[in-house]
Write a protein that holds these residues in place. Structure first.
Motif, PDB file in Angstrom:
ATOM      1  N   ASN A 100       0.819  -1.212   0.000  1.00 54.89           N
ATOM      2  CA  ASN A 100       0.000   0.000   0.000  1.00 54.89           C
ATOM      3  C   ASN A 100       0.853   1.262   0.000  1.00 54.89           C
ATOM      4  O   ASN A 100       0.506   2.267  -0.639  1.00 54.89           O
ATOM      5  CB  ASN A 100      -0.932   0.009   1.212  1.00 54.89           C
ATOM      6  N   THR A 101       1.964   1.220   0.717  1.00 53.83           N
ATOM      7  CA  THR A 101       2.871   2.365   0.750  1.00 53.83           C
ATOM      8  C   THR A 101       3.412   2.645  -0.640  1.00 53.83           C
ATOM      9  O   THR A 101       3.460   3.804  -1.096  1.00 53.83           O
ATOM     10  CB  THR A 101       4.020   2.098   1.734  1.00 53.83           C
ATOM     11  N   GLU A 131       3.128   5.788  -5.838  1.00 50.00           N
ATOM     12  CA  GLU A 131       2.878   5.849  -7.281  1.00 50.00           C
ATOM     13  C   GLU A 131       1.744   6.809  -7.607  1.00 50.00           C
ATOM     14  O   GLU A 131       1.817   7.558  -8.585  1.00 50.00           O
ATOM     15  CB  GLU A 131       2.584   4.449  -7.819  1.00 50.00           C
ATOM     16  N   GLN A 132       0.701   6.805  -6.802  1.00 47.75           N
ATOM     17  CA  GLN A 132      -0.393   7.741  -7.016  1.00 47.75           C
ATOM     18  C   GLN A 132       0.089   9.182  -6.905  1.00 47.75           C
ATOM     19  O   GLN A 132      -0.370  10.059  -7.638  1.00 47.75           O
ATOM     20  CB  GLN A 132      -1.515   7.483  -6.009  1.00 47.75           C
ATOM     21  N   GLU A 135     -10.578  -4.552   2.992  1.00 48.44           N
ATOM     22  CA  GLU A 135      -9.872  -5.829   2.953  1.00 48.44           C
ATOM     23  C   GLU A 135      -8.424  -5.654   2.520  1.00 48.44           C
ATOM     24  O   GLU A 135      -7.547  -6.421   2.924  1.00 48.44           O
ATOM     25  CB  GLU A 135     -10.582  -6.807   2.004  1.00 48.44           C
ATOM     26  N   ASP A 136      -8.159  -4.653   1.688  1.00 51.20           N
ATOM     27  CA  ASP A 136      -6.798  -4.437   1.208  1.00 51.20           C
ATOM     28  C   ASP A 136      -6.049  -3.362   1.997  1.00 51.20           C
ATOM     29  O   ASP A 136      -4.883  -3.091   1.746  1.00 51.20           O
ATOM     30  CB  ASP A 136      -6.791  -4.081  -0.285  1.00 51.20           C
ATOM     31  N   GLY A 137      -6.732  -2.742   2.951  1.00 51.11           N
ATOM     32  CA  GLY A 137      -6.112  -1.688   3.748  1.00 51.11           C
ATOM     33  C   GLY A 137      -6.244  -0.297   3.159  1.00 51.11           C
ATOM     34  O   GLY A 137      -5.918   0.691   3.822  1.00 51.11           O
ATOM     35  N   GLU A 159      -6.031  -1.789  -7.157  1.00 52.99           N
ATOM     36  CA  GLU A 159      -6.485  -2.489  -8.356  1.00 52.99           C
ATOM     37  C   GLU A 159      -5.376  -3.278  -9.039  1.00 52.99           C
ATOM     38  O   GLU A 159      -5.651  -4.208  -9.796  1.00 52.99           O
ATOM     39  CB  GLU A 159      -7.081  -1.465  -9.332  1.00 52.99           C
ATOM     40  N   LYS A 160      -4.133  -2.909  -8.803  1.00 53.27           N
ATOM     41  CA  LYS A 160      -3.016  -3.635  -9.410  1.00 53.27           C
ATOM     42  C   LYS A 160      -1.789  -3.471  -8.521  1.00 53.27           C
ATOM     43  O   LYS A 160      -1.692  -2.502  -7.751  1.00 53.27           O
ATOM     44  CB  LYS A 160      -2.731  -3.108 -10.820  1.00 53.27           C
TER      45      LYS A 160
END
Length: 303
Positions: free
Chosen positions: A47-48, A53-54, A83-85, A91-92
């Motif tokens: 996630n970091t 990247e965003q 669920e993904d934090g 998405e990828k």
């Protein structure tokens, strides 16, 4: 410009803190270290990298602790962060990977290479920092300052009636850090719950028409919906982790008191942060915040 290591367990408010920190010229994030907390460390590391990247930023990321020092791991707060934090918005996989060096060794090496210069902002469980202190105690006298988001000293908790989530996730690590002699400032629920990001702001972010602002609007919307289940009618969310960053950027956002702080390590009150008038008074506790001024500063910097 202050050199800063930002230690995260990247969920949604961590993502907001990362954006705020990287867009603030008063500080320079030299590295991001990750820990379990809002998800498994594999998720928080990913996630970091996704958030970087965003934001179009390139900062090295170092993966760290995957479990508490002593207690069994607690359930991850998927109801708060998805669920993904990240509000189920991953998405990828990210293009970049974490560095080969681990978070604990990175913290130790940077502090030893730059004595009395490094500020550590820790906005997740304090496991990485505790492990660093245990492995290399000499860094205690070499760290410039440690600012943590954690604790609920004079107010109730948000995981139990007594305990804040980051401290509850690894109370033994928190006690290790607080008793180590490190120059710690606690940015806890005493002040963070007063920093409300209003839901209406998300419309402005979406109106900007940028991928990054849409991303942050989406994940923050998930976070606010979770807040509404615990605090019906609140109309927003608290800026827990961003405030810890804000205190490093501009310490005048808050007022502090100096106490001896201990962590309850067993029983019903496990994870409670207790301020004691006896003993060595070394821990700075943030007790008041200029919430509106901080919020405006945060919003001005975010994108």
């Amino acid at each position: 410009m202050k050199p800063v290591i930002l230690d995260v367990d990247t969920g949604i408010d961590d993502a907001l803190a990362i954006a705020y920190a990287l867009n603030s010229p008063e500080i320079k994030i030299i590295g991001l270290t990750t820990c379990f907390g809002n998800g498994p460390v594999e998720y928080t590391t990913r996630n970091t990298l996704v958030v970087l990247e965003q934001l179009g930023k390139s900062v090295p990321v170092y993966s760290g602790a995957d479990k508490p020092l002593s207690r069994p791991p607690k359930k991850f707060p998927t109801h708060v962060h998805g669920e993904d934090g990240l509000g189920n918005r991953v998405e990828k996989p990210p293009v970049r990977e974490a560095e080969s060096e681990g978070a604990v060794d990175y913290i130790i090496n940077q502090v030893k290479q730059r004595p009395h210069e490094i500020t550590i902002i820790a906005v997740g469980p304090l496991t990485n920092l505790a492990l660093a202190v245990q492995k290399e105690p000499e860094i205690v006298s070499l760290v410039k300052e440690v600012v943590i988001m954690g604790g609920a000293v004079f107010v109730g908790g948000n995981t139990t009636p007594y305990s804040e989530a980051n401290i509850f996730a690894d109370p033994h690590a928190a006690e290790c850090v607080f008793s180590s002699g490190l120059p710690v400032t606690i940015v806890g629920l005493d002040v963070t719950m007063k920093t409300l990001l209003p839901n209406a702001i998300l419309a402005d972010w979406r109106a900007a028409g940028r991928e990054v602002s849409d991303f942050f609007a989406d994940i923050t919307s998930f976070y606010i919906q979770a807040y509404e289940t615990f605090h019906p009618g609140i109309g927003g969310c608290a800026l827990h982790d961003p405030l810890a960053v804000g205190v490093v950027i501009d310490p005048s956002f808050v007022k502090k008191e100096t106490w001896n702080v201990k962590v309850v390590l067993e029983g019903e009150e496990m994870g409670r942060t207790v301020a004691l008038s006896e003993g060595e008074q070394k821990i700075q506790i943030c007790t008041q915040v200029e919430a509106d001024r901080f919020l405006n500063h945060f919003l001005d910097r975010l994108f």
